[in-house]
Design a protein around this motif. Sequence first.
Motif, PDB file in Angstrom:
ATOM      1  N   SER A  78      18.992  12.262  38.651  1.00 42.86           N
ATOM      2  CA  SER A  78      17.727  12.630  38.023  1.00 42.86           C
ATOM      3  C   SER A  78      17.252  14.030  38.396  1.00 42.86           C
ATOM      4  CB  SER A  78      16.654  11.599  38.358  1.00 42.86           C
ATOM      5  OG  SER A  78      16.623  11.396  39.735  1.00 42.86           O
ATOM      6  N   TRP A  79      17.818  14.624  39.465  1.00 37.65           N
ATOM      7  CA  TRP A  79      17.417  16.001  39.780  1.00 37.65           C
ATOM      8  C   TRP A  79      18.064  17.012  38.833  1.00 37.65           C
ATOM      9  CZ3 TRP A  79      21.210  19.534  40.887  1.00 37.65           C
ATOM     10  CH2 TRP A  79      22.465  19.020  41.202  1.00 37.65           C
ATOM     11  N   LEU A  80      19.224  16.667  38.273  1.00 34.37           N
ATOM     12  CA  LEU A  80      20.024  17.678  37.569  1.00 34.37           C
ATOM     13  C   LEU A  80      19.335  18.208  36.317  1.00 34.37           C
ATOM     14  CD1 LEU A  80      23.763  17.915  37.266  1.00 34.37           C
ATOM     15  CD2 LEU A  80      22.459  18.135  35.219  1.00 34.37           C
ATOM     16  N   PRO A  81      18.844  17.341  35.401  1.00 37.03           N
ATOM     17  CA  PRO A  81      18.181  17.892  34.223  1.00 37.03           C
ATOM     18  C   PRO A  81      16.964  18.733  34.585  1.00 37.03           C
ATOM     19  CG  PRO A  81      18.658  15.596  33.924  1.00 37.03           C
ATOM     20  CD  PRO A  81      18.926  15.883  35.342  1.00 37.03           C
ATOM     21  N   ARG A  82      16.252  18.338  35.652  1.00 32.55           N
ATOM     22  CA  ARG A  82      15.098  19.141  36.054  1.00 32.55           C
ATOM     23  C   ARG A  82      15.524  20.534  36.463  1.00 32.55           C
ATOM     24  NH1 ARG A  82      10.901  15.947  36.852  1.00 32.55           N
ATOM     25  NH2 ARG A  82      11.361  13.732  36.973  1.00 32.55           N
ATOM     26  N   ALA A  83      16.627  20.605  37.219  1.00 30.64           N
ATOM     27  CA  ALA A  83      17.057  21.907  37.722  1.00 30.64           C
ATOM     28  C   ALA A  83      17.749  22.717  36.631  1.00 30.64           C
ATOM     29  CB  ALA A  83      17.999  21.715  38.911  1.00 30.64           C
ATOM     30  N   HIS A  84      18.660  22.078  35.890  1.00 32.54           N
ATOM     31  CA  HIS A  84      19.459  22.841  34.931  1.00 32.54           C
ATOM     32  C   HIS A  84      18.711  23.114  33.638  1.00 32.54           C
ATOM     33  CE1 HIS A  84      23.519  21.678  36.894  1.00 32.54           C
ATOM     34  NE2 HIS A  84      22.592  21.928  37.761  1.00 32.54           N
ATOM     35  N   GLY A  85      17.836  22.182  33.272  1.00 30.97           N
ATOM     36  CA  GLY A  85      17.109  22.384  32.028  1.00 30.97           C
ATOM     37  C   GLY A  85      15.711  22.907  32.268  1.00 30.97           C
ATOM     38  N   ALA A  86      15.453  23.432  33.481  1.00 27.61           N
ATOM     39  CA  ALA A  86      14.091  23.855  33.820  1.00 27.61           C
ATOM     40  C   ALA A  86      13.582  24.877  32.818  1.00 27.61           C
ATOM     41  CB  ALA A  86      14.069  24.435  35.221  1.00 27.61           C
ATOM     42  N   PRO A  87      12.372  24.649  32.265  1.00 29.33           N
ATOM     43  CA  PRO A  87      11.859  25.560  31.243  1.00 29.33           C
ATOM     44  C   PRO A  87      11.686  26.980  31.769  1.00 29.33           C
ATOM     45  CG  PRO A  87      10.500  23.597  31.421  1.00 29.33           C
ATOM     46  CD  PRO A  87      11.448  23.558  32.556  1.00 29.33           C
ATOM     47  N   SER A  88      11.416  27.116  33.062  1.00 31.83           N
ATOM     48  CA  SER A  88      11.079  28.456  33.533  1.00 31.83           C
ATOM     49  C   SER A  88      12.302  29.213  34.031  1.00 31.83           C
ATOM     50  CB  SER A  88      10.047  28.370  34.645  1.00 31.83           C
ATOM     51  OG  SER A  88      10.663  28.140  35.868  1.00 31.83           O
TER      52      SER A  88
END
Lengths: 117, 540
Positions: free
Chosen positions: B224-234
């Motif tokens: 669950s950390w991966l999409p947050r890190a890789h797809g981070a909007p900023s």
Amino acid sequence: MAFIEHLHITDLTVAIFFLGLYGAMTQRNIIKTIISVGIMDIGAISFFMLANHKPGAKPPVVPTPPQIMADPVPQALMITAIVIGVSVIAMCLAMYMRVAYRYGTADWNILIRRLEK
Amino acid sequence: MAVSIPLHFLVLLPVGVGAVGYFLPRRWYHLALLVMNIAILALSILTFIEVRWGAQIIQHIAGWPDWIAIKLVADKYSAPLVVLTAIFFAGTFVFSTRADYTDKTFLFLFVMLESALIGVFLSGDIFNIYVLIELGMIAIAILIMYKQDKQSVYDAMLYLMMNFIAMAFMLLGIGYLYRITGVLDLDALVARLPLLDNPRAVIVPYAMIMTAIALKSALFPLFSWLPRAHGAPSAPGIVSAVLSGVQVKAGVYLLVRLSAVFSPVIDATPFFMVLGFVTSVVGFLLAIAQKDIKLILAYHTVSQVGLIVMGLNLGSDVAFWGAMYHIINHALFKGLLFLTAGVIIEEYGSRSYAEIRGVLRRMPAIGIGTLAGVLGITGAPFFNGSISKYFIQQGLQGDFGGIGMFLINLGTTLSFVKYSLILFGKPSVAPDRPLRRDPWVAGVSLVFGIACLAGGLLGGPTVALVYGPQYSAGGALSAEKITTFVVTLALAVALYALVVRRIGGFLASIRQFKFSFNQITVVLTLFFVGLLGYTWWAGG
């Protein structure tokens, strides 16, 4: 209560590690989870420090003869691990401040609900 | 090739040049780092040549004896990945030549990440690996929240804390291992582990270290950390590209490395094979549910990593090397897709796939690059994905394996049918809006796209060149394979039109479902207990 006599100080450090894990699993307050994660790290570091510990060993500094020296490797490595731990905890706290200013809460569950808006 | 390159150069050069050159003006700083990256690329290729056609390079830092010194090792697993890292960073620096989102602090953190990654690949000492992963983790956490917009600070905080818990597990595991064996060097561990009186004592440290590595390589249920890190909007496109292309591969690499170290006493390959399959399926199911184009790509990384881990643990040589080749292929096409996605988002001012149309007409070079990436990832004939998937498939036995592989392919194709909608149709921006033309961006996209095609046309020879073993990839172009691909594509289009578009409400509920931090920690603990139980049961 006989089993207490068999407990070693290293068992206590493992207990501290899992105590921190318990905190990270159950606490909803962000600051408390950051502290719990710090406790986990300290537990792991203390465990490593006590690896290969011999009773009566002296600190590994120059005048000590090598036979009674404590194992110097964990001490050298754990300085690195402590520094890393401190910096990560500091970064978590700094990020928490940003989050707290922006969303005005210290609770993980309330925070998630406010994110979607 | 008598000239031996000191390996610590490769690790220290990026961060060293980054620190020394920090006083330069921004433009010059960027140029200095670009030159440094080209130097790293040249050095890593020289190292690779020496390792591939000579012997592996082992370097003891400060001349201490073996087993005591901190050791750097370049061998047939690590040298290609170092070259891949160097290609990626050189490529992203060329890509961002005219970009306005990079300032000096950003660039410094970026090269720090490069140092940490190369260091992880080259380390032959488990504590050194731990330190370098932590270093990379701190750099990534700052990079993904760099612009501090929307929820990126929350994402970065969650990323940092999850990974820190995993690393605490790893530290305790390393402590256990040191207590049992008295060494930290990987080769020394290989020599000492079989000599233990009670091999079962290794189970606890194994489970602790592998829990951390599984989180790093984003296996189910720890992704669950991966999409947050890789797809981070900023995060700019170049950060996402490097994270998805190279950084997540560091986890997979460590999985291979450390499994080999523990293999004399513990064999958990069936566990990781099943886990890889589950990761792959869950990854594409979640990818289909996403709307944000970067999140589609990020969940897709989860799926492909699952496929790689499955291939590595099938227990067949062809599948193993196929999966190693898929690491390179996935880096190429996913890096390309993230780079182009960053440009597309900037141009259209939107991240939703529904609002972006006509990329091919508006930005031909970017569109062709995206198309090449999509063809690569879906395993279209003549593209690189088809070759490595073909190799992985050869290692599968029985009907179940065939059906599983078909399912993964179908899911991949389905989510990319959805993704490639952005390429076609009429451009959804005002036609009179001036178009920013950037030859560097277009050039790098096309070069990566051509690499995807070349990796497919020359699939067998590339595997032989990079890793050594000779396998014929001719079967990947047989009529049967091409028919399968066409059938898969048709089925995916039909499924998309008939099913996926009608269940929007259901997909939205999947999309909005989020684990809280406490739940993630519980899942991590359960994974640890599960792995511990499995190794206990399998070893007993």
